[in-house]
Design a protein around this motif. Structure first.
Motif, PDB file in Angstrom:
ATOM      1  N   ILE A  36       0.865  -1.185   0.000  1.00 33.89           N
ATOM      2  CA  ILE A  36       0.000   0.000   0.000  1.00 33.89           C
ATOM      3  C   ILE A  36       0.896   1.228   0.000  1.00 33.89           C
ATOM      4  O   ILE A  36       1.799   1.341   0.828  1.00 33.89           O
ATOM      5  CB  ILE A  36      -0.915   0.006   1.237  1.00 33.89           C
ATOM      6  N   LEU A  37       0.662   2.123  -0.935  1.00 32.05           N
ATOM      7  CA  LEU A  37       1.477   3.331  -1.044  1.00 32.05           C
ATOM      8  C   LEU A  37       0.631   4.538  -0.653  1.00 32.05           C
ATOM      9  O   LEU A  37      -0.440   4.759  -1.222  1.00 32.05           O
ATOM     10  CB  LEU A  37       1.973   3.494  -2.486  1.00 32.05           C
ATOM     11  N   ILE A  38       1.091   5.289   0.336  1.00 31.98           N
ATOM     12  CA  ILE A  38       0.327   6.443   0.814  1.00 31.98           C
ATOM     13  C   ILE A  38       1.171   7.707   0.678  1.00 31.98           C
ATOM     14  O   ILE A  38       2.293   7.754   1.186  1.00 31.98           O
ATOM     15  CB  ILE A  38      -0.082   6.252   2.293  1.00 31.98           C
ATOM     16  N   PRO A  39       0.667   8.729  -0.020  1.00 32.59           N
ATOM     17  CA  PRO A  39       1.422   9.988  -0.098  1.00 32.59           C
ATOM     18  C   PRO A  39       1.309  10.754   1.212  1.00 32.59           C
ATOM     19  O   PRO A  39       0.197  10.968   1.711  1.00 32.59           O
ATOM     20  CB  PRO A  39       0.745  10.753  -1.244  1.00 32.59           C
ATOM     21  N   MET A  40       2.447  11.106   1.804  1.00 31.01           N
ATOM     22  CA  MET A  40       2.451  11.849   3.075  1.00 31.01           C
ATOM     23  C   MET A  40       3.571  12.872   3.036  1.00 31.01           C
ATOM     24  O   MET A  40       4.667  12.638   3.524  1.00 31.01           O
ATOM     25  CB  MET A  40       2.686  10.883   4.237  1.00 31.01           C
ATOM     26  N   PRO A  41       3.307  14.042   2.434  1.00 29.20           N
ATOM     27  CA  PRO A  41       4.385  15.005   2.246  1.00 29.20           C
ATOM     28  C   PRO A  41       4.943  15.580   3.544  1.00 29.20           C
ATOM     29  O   PRO A  41       6.101  15.963   3.593  1.00 29.20           O
ATOM     30  CB  PRO A  41       3.742  16.099   1.388  1.00 29.20           C
ATOM     31  N   GLU A  42       4.131  15.612   4.613  1.00 32.69           N
ATOM     32  CA  GLU A  42       4.613  16.183   5.871  1.00 32.69           C
ATOM     33  C   GLU A  42       5.472  15.166   6.611  1.00 32.69           C
ATOM     34  O   GLU A  42       4.992  14.101   7.007  1.00 32.69           O
ATOM     35  CB  GLU A  42       3.429  16.550   6.771  1.00 32.69           C
ATOM     36  N   ALA A  43       6.738  15.499   6.829  1.00 28.07           N
ATOM     37  CA  ALA A  43       7.654  14.566   7.476  1.00 28.07           C
ATOM     38  C   ALA A  43       7.166  14.195   8.869  1.00 28.07           C
ATOM     39  O   ALA A  43       7.234  13.035   9.277  1.00 28.07           O
ATOM     40  CB  ALA A  43       9.052  15.170   7.541  1.00 28.07           C
ATOM     41  N   ALA A  44       6.653  15.184   9.605  1.00 29.43           N
ATOM     42  CA  ALA A  44       6.195  14.916  10.971  1.00 29.43           C
ATOM     43  C   ALA A  44       5.034  13.918  10.969  1.00 29.43           C
ATOM     44  O   ALA A  44       4.922  13.077  11.851  1.00 29.43           O
ATOM     45  CB  ALA A  44       5.788  16.221  11.643  1.00 29.43           C
ATOM     46  N   THR A  45       4.185  14.016   9.951  1.00 33.62           N
ATOM     47  CA  THR A  45       3.053  13.093   9.848  1.00 33.62           C
ATOM     48  C   THR A  45       3.524  11.672   9.549  1.00 33.62           C
ATOM     49  O   THR A  45       3.009  10.714  10.101  1.00 33.62           O
ATOM     50  CB  THR A  45       2.091  13.559   8.729  1.00 33.62           C
ATOM     51  N   ARG A  46       4.531  11.559   8.669  1.00 34.16           N
ATOM     52  CA  ARG A  46       5.049  10.222   8.358  1.00 34.16           C
ATOM     53  C   ARG A  46       5.577   9.547   9.617  1.00 34.16           C
ATOM     54  O   ARG A  46       5.323   8.375   9.858  1.00 34.16           O
ATOM     55  CB  ARG A  46       6.191  10.329   7.325  1.00 34.16           C
ATOM     56  N   VAL A  47       6.326  10.313  10.410  1.00 31.97           N
ATOM     57  CA  VAL A  47       6.910   9.755  11.622  1.00 31.97           C
ATOM     58  C   VAL A  47       5.809   9.346  12.607  1.00 31.97           C
ATOM     59  O   VAL A  47       5.834   8.254  13.173  1.00 31.97           O
ATOM     60  CB  VAL A  47       7.875  10.772  12.261  1.00 31.97           C
ATOM     61  N   ALA A  48       4.813  10.217  12.776  1.00 33.55           N
ATOM     62  CA  ALA A  48       3.707   9.904  13.692  1.00 33.55           C
ATOM     63  C   ALA A  48       2.968   8.659  13.211  1.00 33.55           C
ATOM     64  O   ALA A  48       2.569   7.808  14.011  1.00 33.55           O
ATOM     65  CB  ALA A  48       2.757  11.090  13.802  1.00 33.55           C
ATOM     66  N   ALA A  49       2.795   8.535  11.895  1.00 32.03           N
ATOM     67  CA  ALA A  49       2.073   7.377  11.353  1.00 32.03           C
ATOM     68  C   ALA A  49       2.847   6.087  11.614  1.00 32.03           C
ATOM     69  O   ALA A  49       2.264   5.051  11.929  1.00 32.03           O
ATOM     70  CB  ALA A  49       1.841   7.564   9.851  1.00 32.03           C
ATOM     71  N   LEU A  50       4.175   6.142  11.528  1.00 31.92           N
ATOM     72  CA  LEU A  50       4.990   4.953  11.794  1.00 31.92           C
ATOM     73  C   LEU A  50       4.936   4.603  13.278  1.00 31.92           C
ATOM     74  O   LEU A  50       4.743   3.448  13.650  1.00 31.92           O
ATOM     75  CB  LEU A  50       6.442   5.198  11.350  1.00 31.92           C
ATOM     76  N   LEU A  51       5.076   5.625  14.123  1.00 28.81           N
ATOM     77  CA  LEU A  51       5.106   5.374  15.568  1.00 28.81           C
ATOM     78  C   LEU A  51       3.757   4.888  16.082  1.00 28.81           C
ATOM     79  O   LEU A  51       3.680   4.147  17.052  1.00 28.81           O
ATOM     80  CB  LEU A  51       5.532   6.645  16.324  1.00 28.81           C
ATOM     81  N   SER A  52       2.675   5.290  15.427  1.00 29.41           N
ATOM     82  CA  SER A  52       1.367   4.837  15.897  1.00 29.41           C
ATOM     83  C   SER A  52       0.926   3.573  15.156  1.00 29.41           C
ATOM     84  O   SER A  52      -0.213   3.139  15.306  1.00 29.41           O
ATOM     85  CB  SER A  52       0.333   5.949  15.734  1.00 29.41           C
TER      86      SER A  52
END
Lengths: 318, 301, 535
Positions: C244-260
């Motif tokens: 699954i490929l999800i576009p997430m241009p905001e770096a902070a959002t990518r990190v939060a998505a991984l951590l959660s």
């Protein structure tokens, strides 16, 4: 009533036209070439011209507007420069997601705001009033996107209670409001988005209640020996139309104003679409999204106006 | 019972609370009420402090707002004389916030000021001019009024490409229609009042009437409304900066600082909360002072 | 042979499509080594286009282009410890026509099938070429023309020789031409014809020959791909069940998505988040790859026309500070390409020396030396542009430069890059990160006269007779070893000329959940996602 509706519609139509003109001309204020976002770095000028023609950017601007408007009326906003998908599909799809967010945020804001405002209005000057008023001021003063960022860190990253981003494990297509799992994705965006309307609704309710409490008929009711609870019930009922009107307007504001919250939570709504269109300089999407969102706003105002006239005949002036 | 014990809040002073033996003009009574409103006075002082700090930033700020140090990045409160720590480039955060107040306050006040002048003038013109002038001005305003404020701000500054100047134009355009409406309504109310007729009968020209009579009566409502817009303007401007449409780095601006510090929240969350707190506090102060002014001027919106 | 019919108008077909997709999932579950759903957070702002050549830069190629499609020439992405080079893809071999050095013969792979079941042959190559270049052809698609044109500068014509042989004619002799054919994906003619050349429909039902099949897409939100069990290279059938490929241009959002736990594979986590990610048990993978972060300079006007000023700027930088600023997620850059590249050679090394930089500036009679540099606030591959440029400014000024920044957004920067020095004569240099994917892009385009802007990527109109001669020799040298020697010489000559301000090389950080197994990070912009499985 029909005359009133027609009159209001006749008033709204030229505004809608003006809105479309603003949307169209606005993007031509823009510096830079809208086509460059889709071009590779080392493309030659004649190729630029060829693509410009292919995308219809070479016609005179008034002709472009007329063509654009004529097609827009038929629901055709052209194709996105970036994705080549019809703009209307993207905008309507994302509008649904924003509508979902707003439909939760506004009623919640109303219930909380009205309750708080009523409490404050009934006890003016007391600590309860000051607490509530203070809370309302905080609601309208907080940068809600900042609150969103803080909440993501607290509730998604550190506590793992809520998801940080998006609309569910299978995306917006599969989102269901009847699924508890999916609803978890709504909690933080809805909460942060409702901060401002809670503040505004609480303040308007407080003002309306305070004003009505001072009116003659309340004094008469009291003189008639009604219990204080019954008097308050009367006051609250009388304050309702005003507050409902405020709520209606908030609905329109949130539809157009959720861009920051949607950006923080990667919520695939119209605000997020708009933010991307601005970054990518995707002119047709920008035009389409702004036009539809402002038309929603115009329509909301119209409906609020008509409803208010229906409820409260005093407003039926003009 | 509540109603019998009802004590008015300091911001809700009724005119009859004024000592009856003091005879004074309207503005004097407003000033009197403001002087006796501790809440408004306190938050007004806070605003004054923030403004003074911003103006005299070069003398007050402990460090150079642009001087960075790779080894001193994101240090905690009190680290080596940095009262509230350092930012992602090792710059003193307190200094950045003091300097940031310059742009943030400017973006709060300037668009409102521009909109007040432009909207106020257009409204008076519409209210005092002929029917045709009125229609042209007010229908144009209606069009801009038909956009939700955030959307219009984002759309205009987004289309023009961001930056302080474009952000200011965008926000001014957002606020102008509302101020124009208020001004037009106030003008129309004043216009047919007796004293204008009297002035006209006594041979005063339109300009004189405008200047002495209309302006005096229209300024009040406009000023009150404009004061309530300052906090909105600060929030909108910070939102634009957050979206990348506002101030360009390395200029210090609260909204932009919030955005650039966002990734550093995992290193030092308190540091990253500071610019948000600055926006929050300033916005609260302006809101409360505006409420105070409104109550003191006793105009219901 | 399982066939997935395109499901546009016929609901029964749609059902069959869904059933076969389910069957695929079931099939892969039954395989012992396979499993799991890989969810990737991309840095792109949108899902890269699925109709062939992707947009969103090389990230688009990495995740979408080379998942759905293949090109005639492929890249060897299987090793982490040596630079990637081209290998046979849909073509099994290629050679230059001994009688005509502008004519290349590509032998095509036999037995390859598109996802729709149609066989791949020489006709498809010719058809795809027309799709991107011939605006009279029914399959012509302006978007693909726009996205492709930059790669096709030197293609004059493609013709069929026999069913499995094509001849490609180039405009000028270019011994490195095969690299060009590694950027042109081949899409299915059958599917396009079935959809009556409606490319929007094609985008939702793409068909290629790649290791993944399209499963579902929510525009702007997610693209879901499933393994192509019939892939022509059995070694590269994906080991996971679904990507699954999800576009997430905001770096902070990518990190939060991984951590959660919402995603398990994140591109480019910001340096400041690395410690937190590690403490949560995430794997941080990095590798050297040909990505640099330099300043491209103006050779027509201004201080940088003097080589001493260019050298001074290079001496003025303490690159260790940049690496420190980036939390170690970079390596110091002293030349065009990183040292692991085969044509690196022994270039002059501009070690940090402020005093020497000042002397050079004084010798060039540019002291203080006022320069105007364009920098962007963000952008693909731009790393952390603002903090890095702040640091750059302070170091340059230490040596005697006076730096004025023009700060702009990424698209405005692209406009400068595209417009060239003639259109922006007052900009002395711009900070655009460079993807040095092949030797032509890396060391030839920035210096050769044939690529002067705006027609090519030699932005500042660099010209040097000796270098021009070297480029000509490289393009006409068909012996690999001799050409490599010439390329090395060219690379060394460019450093002597200090053709750019070299700052750092990126190391391509990714943060990956501990449940993700089998990822081998190649030294390249493209990555092979197929060996990954998720526990």
């Amino acid at each position: 009533m029909l005359v009133l509706i027609l009159r209001r519609l006749a008033y709204a139509a030229p505004i809608a036209l003006g809105v479309s003109l603003v949307c169209f001309s606005l993007v031509y204020l823009a510096p830079g070439d809208p086509l460059q976002a889709v071009m590779p770095a080392d493309v030659t000028p004649d190729m630029v011209e060829m693509i410009r023609h292919e995308y219809g950017f070479d016609k005179p601007i008034p002709v472009q507007y007329a063509l654009w408007l004529w097609r827009a009326v038929q629901g055709d906003f052209g194709l996105s420069i970036g994705s080549r998908r019809p703009v209307i599909v993207d905008v309507l799809g994302s509008l649904q997601n924003t509508l979902l967010l707003t439909s939760f945020a506004v009623p919640i804001a109303f219930v909380i705001g009205y309750t708080l405002g009523a409490i404050a209005g009934c006890f003016p000057g007391r600590w309860l009033d000051r607490t509530v008023t203070g809370f309302a001021v905080m609601g309208v003063s907080v940068p809600n996107y900042w609150l969103g960022i803080v909440m993501v860190i607290a509730f998604a990253v550190e506590l793992s209670w809520l998801p940080a981003t998006g609309m569910g494990p299978r995306g917006s297509d599969a989102f269901s409001i009847f699924s508890l799992g999916d609803l978890r994705y709504l909690v933080m965006p809805v909460f942060t988005l409702s901060m401002v309307p809670v503040g505004i609704i609480a303040r308007s309710t407080r003002a309306a209640v305070a004003e009505i409490r001072g009116q003659d008929f309340v004094i008469t009711l009291r003189a008639k020996g009604l219990s204080e609870t019954a008097v308050i019930r009367h006051v609250l009922k009388n304050a309702l139309p005003q507050v409902l009107a405020v709520m209606g307007l908030q609905f329109g504001y949130l539809m157009g104003g959720s861009i920051l919250i949607e950006t923080v939570f990667t919520w695939p709504g119209s605000g997020f679409l708009l933010a991307k269109a601005i970054i990518n300089r995707d002119i047709p999407v920008l035009q389409g999204a702004i036009l539809l969102l402002s038309l929603v706003f115009v329509a909301t105002n119209l409906v609020v106006d008509l409803l208010q006239s229906a409820i409260d005949p005093r407003i039926r002036r003009a | 019972m509540a109603h019998t014990l009802a004590v008015t809040t300091p911001t809700d002073l009724e005119p009859d609370v004024l000592p009856a033996n003091v005879v004074r003009g309207y503005w004097q009574s407003v000033a009197y009420r403001l002087r006796h409103d501790p809440v408004t006075l306190f938050f007004g002082m806070v605003i004054l402090l923030i403004i003074l700090a911003a103006i005299f930033a070069p003398w007050i700020a402990p460090y150079d707002p642009y001087k960075e140090s790779v080894i001193a990045r994101l240090k905690p409160f009190g680290w080596r004389g940095h009262l509230i720590g350092t930012d992602e480039l090792g710059r003193d955060l307190l200094t950045r916030i003091i300097y940031g107040g310059r742009i943030s306050l400017f973006m709060g006040l300037a668009p409102v000021a521009v909109a007040t002048v432009v909207g106020g003038a257009l409204g008076i013109l519409a209210g005092f001019g002929g029917r045709r002038v009125n229609t042209v001005i007010m229908r144009t305003m209606d069009v801009f009024y038909a956009f939700p404020s955030v959307l219009l701000a984002v759309a205009i500054s987004g289309a023009m490409g961001g930056g302080i100047a474009n952000g200011m134009i965008a926000l001014s355009m957002v606020f102008t229609p509302a101020l124009c409406r208020i001004s037009e309504t106030a003008t129309a109310q004043v216009r047919n009042l007796d004293f204008i007729e009297a002035a006209r009968a006594s041979g005063a020209g339109t300009f004189t009437i405008l200047r002495f009579h209309v302006l005096g009566n229209v300024l009040g409502p406009i000023f009150i409304y404009a004061s309530s817009l300052v906090s909105v303007s600060i929030l909108l401007a910070s939102g634009l900066s957050f979206l990348g449409l506002g101030v360009k780095p390395p200029e210090p601006d609260w909204g932009l600082m919030l955005s650039t510090l966002r990734q550093s929240i995992y290193v030092n969350p308190w540091i990253c909360a500071m610019p948000g707190a600055a926006i929050f506090i300033t916005s609260i102060c302006f809101n409360l002072v505006s409420d105070g002014i409104r109550a003191a001027m006793d105009v219901r919106m | 042979m399982m066939q997935i019919a395109p499901s546009v108008s016929n609901p029964r077909r749609l059902l069959r499509h869904l059933l076969s997709a389910c069957a695929l999932v079931g099939l892969s579950l039954s395989q012992a080594q396979a499993g799991g759903v890989l969810t990737v957070a991309m840095t792109a702002g949108d899902i890269p286009v699925t109709t062939g050549t992707p947009d969103q830069g090389f990230e688009g190629f990495r995740f979408v282009g080379w998942s759905l499609y293949d090109a005639l020439v492929g890249w060897d992405l299987s090793k982490a410890d040596k630079p990637s080079d081209i290998i046979p893809g849909l073509a099994t071999s290629w050679s230059i026509d001994p009688n005509d050095h502008k004519r290349w013969i590509f032998k095509l792979r036999q037995g390859v099938k598109f996802h729709d079941g149609c066989a791949f042959s020489a006709d498809d190559v010719v058809w795809n070429y027309a799709r991107m270049t011939d605006n009279k052809a029914p399959q012509f698609f302006a978007q693909q023309f726009a996205l492709n044109r930059g790669y096709m500068t030197n293609v004059a014509n493609i013709e069929k020789v026999d069913d499995f042989t094509v001849a490609i004619t180039t405009k000028f002799v270019e011994s490195l031409f095969p690299y060009t054919m590694s950027y042109i994906p081949m899409v299915s003619r059958c599917r396009a014809e079935e959809l009556k050349f409606d490319w929007n429909a094609f985008a939702m039902h793409p068909s290629g020959t790649g290791p993944y099949r399209f499963d579902r897409m929510i525009p702007r939100e997610r693209l879901e791909l499933v393994p192509n069990k019939d892939y022509w290279n059995p070694a590269r059938v994906p080991h996971q069940d679904r990507m699954i490929l999800i576009p997430m241009p905001e770096a902070a959002t990518r990190v939060a998505a991984l951590l959660s736990g919402q995603v398990n594979f994140v591109e480019a986590p910001p340096p400041d988040t690395i410690a937190r990610l590690k403490s949560a048990g995430m794997q941080i993978v990095t590798n050297v790859y040909p990505h640099n972060w330099p300043f491209t300079l103006n050779f027509v006007k201004g201080p940088f026309t003097d080589v001493r000023v260019r050298q001074a700027a290079n001496y003025a930088l303490n690159r260790a500070d940049f690496v420190e600023l980036l939390g170690g997620l970079a390596t110091e850059e002293y030349a065009q390409v990183p040292p692991f590249m085969p044509y690196y050679g022994k270039p002059v090394r501009y070690e940090f020396n402020t005093k020497k930089a000042t002397e050079l500036l004084k010798a060039a009679k540019c002291y203080p030396c006022e320069i105007t540099l364009a920098i962007s606030t963000s952008g693909s591959g731009q790393m952390q542009p603002l903090p890095m440029n702040d640091l750059l400014k302070s170091q340059l000024e230490e040596a005697g430069f006076k730096v004025n920044f023009k700060v702009m957004d990424w698209n405005a920067m692209l406009e400068i890059a595209r417009g060239g020095v003639d259109k922006f004569p007052d900009i002395d240099g711009y900070n655009g990160s460079r993807a040095l994917v092949d030797p032509v892009i890396a060391v030839i385009k920035p210096v050769a006269k044939a690529y002067w802007s705006p027609a090519g990527a030699n932005w500042g109109h660099f010209y040097n007779a000796e270098i021009e001669k070297l480029v000509a020799d490289i393009f006409t040298e068909f012996d690999d070893a001799k050409r490599m020697a010439l390329l090395t010489k060219l690379h060394e000559a460019e450093n002597e000329q200090a053709i750019m301000i070299f700052v750092v090389h990126d190391v391509n950080p990714r943060a990956i959940s501990p449940h993700v197994k089998g990822f081998v990070q190649s030294q390249h912009w493209f990555q092979d996602m197929t060996p990954i499985s998720v526990e």
